[in-house]
Scaffold this motif. Structure first.
Motif, PDB file in Angstrom:
ATOM      1  N   LEU A  92       0.829  -1.206   0.000  1.00  0.00           N
ATOM      2  CA  LEU A  92       0.000   0.000   0.000  1.00  0.00           C
ATOM      3  C   LEU A  92       0.865   1.258   0.000  1.00  0.00           C
ATOM      4  CD1 LEU A  92      -2.807  -1.025   2.523  1.00  0.00           C
ATOM      5  CD2 LEU A  92      -3.017  -0.762   0.052  1.00  0.00           C
ATOM      6  N   GLU A  93       1.944   1.232   0.767  1.00  0.00           N
ATOM      7  CA  GLU A  93       2.834   2.387   0.797  1.00  0.00           C
ATOM      8  C   GLU A  93       3.483   2.614  -0.566  1.00  0.00           C
ATOM      9  OE1 GLU A  93       5.561   1.695   3.955  1.00  0.00           O
ATOM     10  OE2 GLU A  93       4.173   2.345   5.533  1.00  0.00           O
ATOM     11  N   GLU A  94       3.844   1.510  -1.252  1.00  0.00           N
ATOM     12  CA  GLU A  94       4.416   1.643  -2.586  1.00  0.00           C
ATOM     13  C   GLU A  94       3.405   2.240  -3.553  1.00  0.00           C
ATOM     14  OE1 GLU A  94       5.731  -2.217  -3.637  1.00  0.00           O
ATOM     15  OE2 GLU A  94       7.481  -2.208  -2.298  1.00  0.00           O
ATOM     16  N   ARG A  95       2.142   1.773  -3.441  1.00  0.00           N
ATOM     17  CA  ARG A  95       1.100   2.343  -4.301  1.00  0.00           C
ATOM     18  C   ARG A  95       0.882   3.817  -3.989  1.00  0.00           C
ATOM     19  NH1 ARG A  95      -3.605  -2.354  -4.229  1.00  0.00           N
ATOM     20  NH2 ARG A  95      -2.336  -4.032  -5.140  1.00  0.00           N
ATOM     21  N   LYS A  96       0.899   4.126  -2.677  1.00  0.00           N
ATOM     22  CA  LYS A  96       0.718   5.521  -2.267  1.00  0.00           C
ATOM     23  C   LYS A  96       1.835   6.391  -2.819  1.00  0.00           C
ATOM     24  CE  LYS A  96       0.332   8.413   1.855  1.00  0.00           C
ATOM     25  NZ  LYS A  96       0.349   8.417   3.347  1.00  0.00           N
ATOM     26  N   ASP A  97       3.072   5.887  -2.737  1.00  0.00           N
ATOM     27  CA  ASP A  97       4.207   6.645  -3.257  1.00  0.00           C
ATOM     28  C   ASP A  97       4.090   6.832  -4.765  1.00  0.00           C
ATOM     29  OD1 ASP A  97       5.231   6.783  -0.714  1.00  0.00           O
ATOM     30  OD2 ASP A  97       6.556   5.042  -0.945  1.00  0.00           O
ATOM     31  N   ALA A  98       3.654   5.747  -5.451  1.00  0.00           N
ATOM     32  CA  ALA A  98       3.496   5.856  -6.905  1.00  0.00           C
ATOM     33  C   ALA A  98       2.428   6.876  -7.262  1.00  0.00           C
ATOM     34  CB  ALA A  98       3.140   4.483  -7.496  1.00  0.00           C
ATOM     35  N   LEU A  99       1.312   6.854  -6.494  1.00  0.00           N
ATOM     36  CA  LEU A  99       0.247   7.825  -6.739  1.00  0.00           C
ATOM     37  C   LEU A  99       0.728   9.239  -6.438  1.00  0.00           C
ATOM     38  CD1 LEU A  99      -2.695   8.359  -7.467  1.00  0.00           C
ATOM     39  CD2 LEU A  99      -3.300   7.978  -5.070  1.00  0.00           C
ATOM     40  N   ALA A 100       1.500   9.370  -5.358  1.00  0.00           N
ATOM     41  CA  ALA A 100       2.029  10.692  -5.018  1.00  0.00           C
ATOM     42  C   ALA A 100       2.943  11.208  -6.114  1.00  0.00           C
ATOM     43  CB  ALA A 100       2.771  10.626  -3.688  1.00  0.00           C
ATOM     44  N   GLU A 101       3.730  10.285  -6.721  1.00  0.00           N
ATOM     45  CA  GLU A 101       4.602  10.694  -7.817  1.00  0.00           C
ATOM     46  C   GLU A 101       3.795  11.175  -9.016  1.00  0.00           C
ATOM     47  OE1 GLU A 101       7.084   7.417  -8.670  1.00  0.00           O
ATOM     48  OE2 GLU A 101       8.297   7.596  -6.836  1.00  0.00           O
ATOM     49  N   LYS A 102       2.618  10.544  -9.221  1.00  0.00           N
ATOM     50  CA  LYS A 102       1.769  10.981 -10.328  1.00  0.00           C
ATOM     51  C   LYS A 102       1.088  12.313 -10.012  1.00  0.00           C
ATOM     52  CE  LYS A 102       0.768   6.333 -12.043  1.00  0.00           C
ATOM     53  NZ  LYS A 102      -0.290   5.326 -12.309  1.00  0.00           N
ATOM     54  N   VAL A 103       0.706  12.504  -8.751  1.00  0.00           N
ATOM     55  CA  VAL A 103      -0.016  13.711  -8.369  1.00  0.00           C
ATOM     56  C   VAL A 103       0.919  14.905  -8.258  1.00  0.00           C
ATOM     57  CG1 VAL A 103      -1.362  14.793  -6.523  1.00  0.00           C
ATOM     58  CG2 VAL A 103      -1.852  12.438  -7.217  1.00  0.00           C
ATOM     59  N   ASP A 104       2.155  14.656  -7.824  1.00  0.00           N
ATOM     60  CA  ASP A 104       3.094  15.758  -7.610  1.00  0.00           C
ATOM     61  C   ASP A 104       3.289  16.626  -8.843  1.00  0.00           C
ATOM     62  OD1 ASP A 104       3.443  15.322  -4.982  1.00  0.00           O
ATOM     63  OD2 ASP A 104       5.277  14.135  -5.163  1.00  0.00           O
ATOM     64  N   PRO A 105       3.481  16.042 -10.046  1.00  0.00           N
ATOM     65  CA  PRO A 105       3.635  16.924 -11.205  1.00  0.00           C
ATOM     66  C   PRO A 105       2.442  17.834 -11.426  1.00  0.00           C
ATOM     67  CG  PRO A 105       4.339  14.688 -11.732  1.00  0.00           C
ATOM     68  CD  PRO A 105       3.690  14.639 -10.385  1.00  0.00           C
ATOM     69  N   LEU A 106       1.208  17.277 -11.208  1.00  0.00           N
ATOM     70  CA  LEU A 106       0.015  18.107 -11.343  1.00  0.00           C
ATOM     71  C   LEU A 106       0.023  19.218 -10.318  1.00  0.00           C
ATOM     72  CD1 LEU A 106      -2.743  18.688 -12.576  1.00  0.00           C
ATOM     73  CD2 LEU A 106      -3.734  17.036 -10.972  1.00  0.00           C
ATOM     74  N   THR A 107       0.410  18.871  -9.080  1.00  0.00           N
ATOM     75  CA  THR A 107       0.469  19.887  -8.030  1.00  0.00           C
ATOM     76  C   THR A 107       1.515  20.941  -8.355  1.00  0.00           C
ATOM     77  OG1 THR A 107      -0.174  18.199  -6.428  1.00  0.00           O
ATOM     78  CG2 THR A 107       0.767  20.229  -5.559  1.00  0.00           C
ATOM     79  N   GLN A 108       2.639  20.486  -8.918  1.00  0.00           N
ATOM     80  CA  GLN A 108       3.668  21.438  -9.272  1.00  0.00           C
ATOM     81  C   GLN A 108       3.216  22.347 -10.406  1.00  0.00           C
ATOM     82  OE1 GLN A 108       7.068  19.049 -10.139  1.00  0.00           O
ATOM     83  NE2 GLN A 108       7.403  18.459  -8.003  1.00  0.00           N
ATOM     84  N   ARG A 109       2.434  21.761 -11.349  1.00  0.00           N
ATOM     85  CA  ARG A 109       1.941  22.603 -12.434  1.00  0.00           C
ATOM     86  C   ARG A 109       0.945  23.621 -11.923  1.00  0.00           C
ATOM     87  NH1 ARG A 109       1.544  17.674 -15.279  1.00  0.00           N
ATOM     88  NH2 ARG A 109      -0.713  17.683 -15.005  1.00  0.00           N
ATOM     89  N   ILE A 110       0.111  23.179 -10.981  1.00  0.00           N
ATOM     90  CA  ILE A 110      -0.885  24.107 -10.433  1.00  0.00           C
ATOM     91  C   ILE A 110      -0.203  25.135  -9.552  1.00  0.00           C
ATOM     92  CG2 ILE A 110      -2.889  24.284  -8.926  1.00  0.00           C
ATOM     93  CD1 ILE A 110      -3.695  21.511  -9.882  1.00  0.00           C
TER      94      ILE A 110
END
Length: 312
Positions: A92-110
């Motif tokens: 679950l932590e690995e999935r969370k980290d992977a999701l965070a990696e996907k979300v971070d670029p969007l957050t950085q763009r915003i």
């Protein structure tokens, strides 16, 4: 004879004394043997008791060993479950980290450019089209068919402004990242300002004997609307939206030939916002106004254009 008899007596006495002496000597040995037998019996009883106690201790030891084995098995099973749980947690932590990696670029763009304001003031403008040509009290008229009988074109331009007021960020729990706004908007439309007037717009009026001298009439329309506006993709720079249906009140100019100037209708619309910087937005939209024919005038039409918005 007396001599022999006396010898017999002496012999008998001697034998009796010997037997008595032998008995006296043998008595302690008998007593000692009985004591030894008693002690042997007691030792046997003690040994039997020790054997019984040893058997009991052996049985208890076996039971204790069985309990220890059961505890060890339980501990092993618990450890296996803990290991499985740890593996699941790690997954679950690995999935969370992977999701965070996907979300971070969007957050950085915003970043901090989008402040997610729940209100916006917007200024609009663009092209408008009427489904039907207009007649009216001072232009083309079947009531006063005197003088110029001109009509405005069906195409024109519009300007307007409005305000969006946020109601809910998740459509009241039904759709996440979907904001519902209440929009209050007004706009001015013009379809021509050089339309020749009829006898009522003639200087002087032909009804009083004047010659044909029509003055220019401006054909326009004012619209006030109140509508729900649903915007999608909260948190994104690009946010499409729709107006499923809203109330519209139209003011026509010139009035109808029955001197009516108000006509209610329904508004539908769709568009898209784009956040250009901080609380500043641009967008495009299209709207359709459905209006029933009122005293011979049908105000149904559409608009298409752009707008600039400021969030607050």
């Amino acid at each position: 004879m007396k001599y022999l008899s006396r010898n017999k007596k002496l012999t008998v006495n001697f034998l009796a004394g010997s037997l008595l002496a032998a008995s006296a000597m043998a008595a302690p040995q008998v007593v000692a043997g009985e004591a030894a037998a008693e002690r042997i019996r007691q030792l046997e009883q003690s040994l039997q008791a020790i054997q019984v106690e040893l058997q009991r201790m052996k049985s208890e030891s076996a039971q204790a060993a069985q309990k220890v084995k059961s505890i060890e098995q339980t501990a092993t099973q618990t450890e296996q479950k803990i290991n499985q749980t740890e593996k699941k947690i790690n997954s679950l932590e690995e999935r969370k980290d992977a999701l965070a990696e996907k979300v971070d670029p969007l957050t950085q763009r915003i970043g901090t450019d989008i402040t997610e304001k729940t209100r916006m003031l917007h200024f609009r403008g663009g092209f408008t089209h009427q489904m039907n040509q207009r007649n009216g009290s001072s232009i083309q008229s079947i009531v006063a068919p005197v003088g110029a009988q001109d009509q405005a074109g069906q195409d024109g331009w519009y300007v307007g402004a409005g305000i969006d007021w946020g109601l809910t960020r998740d459509m009241w729990g039904f759709m996440p990242r979907t904001t519902v706004f209440a929009e209050l908007m007004f706009e001015y439309k013009q379809f021509g300002n050089h339309v020749q007037g009829n006898a009522l717009a003639n200087a002087p009026t032909m009804l009083a004997g004047g010659s044909l001298n029509p003055i220019n009439v401006t054909v326009s329309q004012f619209t006030l609307t109140a509508s729900p506006k649903i915007k999608f993709f909260e948190g994104s720079k690009i946010r499409p939206w729709i107006i499923p249906a809203g109330l519209a009140i139209h003011v026509m100019s010139p009035t109808s030939e029955a001197i009516t100037y108000l006509a209610p209708g329904i508004q539908f619309g769709a568009g898209v916002d784009y956040n250009i910087w901080k609380d500043f937005f641009i967008g495009i939209d299209g709207r359709y106004q459905l209006v029933n024919k009122t005293d011979g005038v049908n105000l149904s039409g559409m608009t298409a254009g752009g707008y600039v918005g400021i969030g607050f």
